[in-house]
Enzyme design. Sequence first.
Site, PDB file in Angstrom:
ATOM      1  CB  CYS B  87      -0.840   0.133   1.113  1.00 55.26           C
ATOM      2  SG  CYS B  87      -2.333   0.974   0.909  1.00 55.26           S
ATOM      3  CG  HIS B 178      -3.286  -3.584   3.700  1.00 54.39           C
ATOM      4  ND1 HIS B 178      -2.215  -2.798   4.106  1.00 54.39           N
ATOM      5  CD2 HIS B 178      -4.240  -2.573   3.254  1.00 54.39           C
ATOM      6  CE1 HIS B 178      -2.325  -1.632   3.815  1.00 54.39           C
ATOM      7  NE2 HIS B 178      -3.536  -1.432   3.391  1.00 54.39           N
ATOM      8  CD  GLU B 180      -0.708  -5.375   6.243  1.00 45.20           C
ATOM      9  OE1 GLU B 180      -0.252  -5.993   5.092  1.00 45.20           O
ATOM     10  OE2 GLU B 180      -1.005  -4.222   6.233  1.00 45.20           O
TER      11      GLU B 180
END
Lengths: 325, 208
Positions: B87, B178, B180
Amino acid sequence: MADTTSGIAQNGHPRVDFNSSSLRLKLGLAEMLKGGVIMDVMNVEQARIAEEAGAISVMALERVPAMIRAEGGVARMASPKLIKQIMDAVTIPVMAKARIGHFAEAQVLQEIGVDFIDESEVLTPADETHHIDKHAFKTPFVCGARNLGEALRRISEGAAMIRTKGEPGTGDVVHAVMHMRTMRREIQALTVLSEDELYHAAKTHQAPYELVRMVAKAGKLPVPNFSAGGIATPADAALMMQLGAETVFVGSGIFMKERATPLDVENNSVEREEAVSRARAIVLATTHYNDPRILAEASEAVTGSMKGLAAAAIEEQHLMQTRGW
Amino acid sequence: MTEAPTSSPTVVIGVLALQGAYEAHARTLRELGAEPRLVRTPDQLEGLDGLIMPGGESTTMLKFLERNGFFDLLKSFVQETPTFGTCAGAILLATDVENPPQRSLGVLPMTVERNAYGRQIDSAILESQTELPGGPLEMVFIRAPRIRSTGPEVETLASRDGSPTLVRYGHLMAATFHPELSGDTRVHQFFLETVRRHKQAQATRDSA
């Protein structure tokens, strides 16, 4: 349009469902805001200064808490026109405040596309019993809390971020510290309880048992925990970060001169520079909260500071933090 | 799938921690047996096998990079060392940034448009087939940028409506979503493989 009439869990699913796409997206944005500074701004110029200084987000409002406190009257959601101007002026996420319980203001804010809604005690409450049912919205909400029970009640209503309240508009960090320490102490106390003691803990905190159990297991809130209310200097920001805040909100501390007078950032270059120096220094101190060398550098770079108002001198009925239930 | 993380030598991965989702990345790295190290100052780039630049606000991160020669040091670092930008991190790696134009490290040949899908209300979780083994991949987009075009040598590993969302260029990787924030660790594993290969190649070169 938000459906604010459906108060009952559908198909037997829990309302606070951390696996739902809706809540994961809300928490996702909160995650992106960690380790930074969210600044209150009242106009486009202040918003630009905030972004230029490295703010991760701005809170668009018509009067910062220090002015609301000084001027009195009913404080409401900011004009959508102002909020849209600010949204157009910066690329970072824009937040705006709705009155406690005022779900129609929240519907307006969602409609115009603000990135986060703050159901805030800084504004005059619209409901003395109920908070907004935040599950009914696609836009994430942040809510204030003074202790664990209050935080968990807000999370149960759908808040995706908690900020400890402090006392807004004072420039006095003492209540921000008290609320953060209370939160920490109460969370820590839960972690040593046995399973069968958690039912009673839920009763004491007046919070849903499942959330109490979740906190006891994880040793932290299930949503990010930010800090607000009285943070005025780089060292204040570092203090709150060291006490466990994951990001700080700075309201009146950057753009205020006297209690009810903002710095004139539009026409006075000296005052503009002062606001810029405060904003930059607080951003620097928040990221490097554990590095006294950089903290010293940040503290030195600030010219002037908000005059402030000792929180202890405020009469009980004039406190903002006691709003919300 | 990849070999078990425990059977591989530990790699030290820096996570740029100026602001943003650095904790979530560190958690995933730890799960995979890598050693995360938070990077807030230029000297902390020392001794890393790889670097992750997380999501957050690229404008904020740039402010910090513009201090004390961090920008130039980081630029030489990412030219040599495997780096993964997600991002905001992807925006920092790109050669060109739009909406509005802004400074970037300029090491990964691609044009990235910031906030291209709209505001938070337009954030979305999608699932799609990718070049990674193991079936469809969940992609969490938060106020996501869009990769509008890539250089000829940039490999597209995943995409959304025809725009790349996960790319690789030599030792560099970028994602507009994302990983994560998903339970699926394949993207991080893929990056760790790049890091290990790079480290091995370097060791071979050094001993030669």
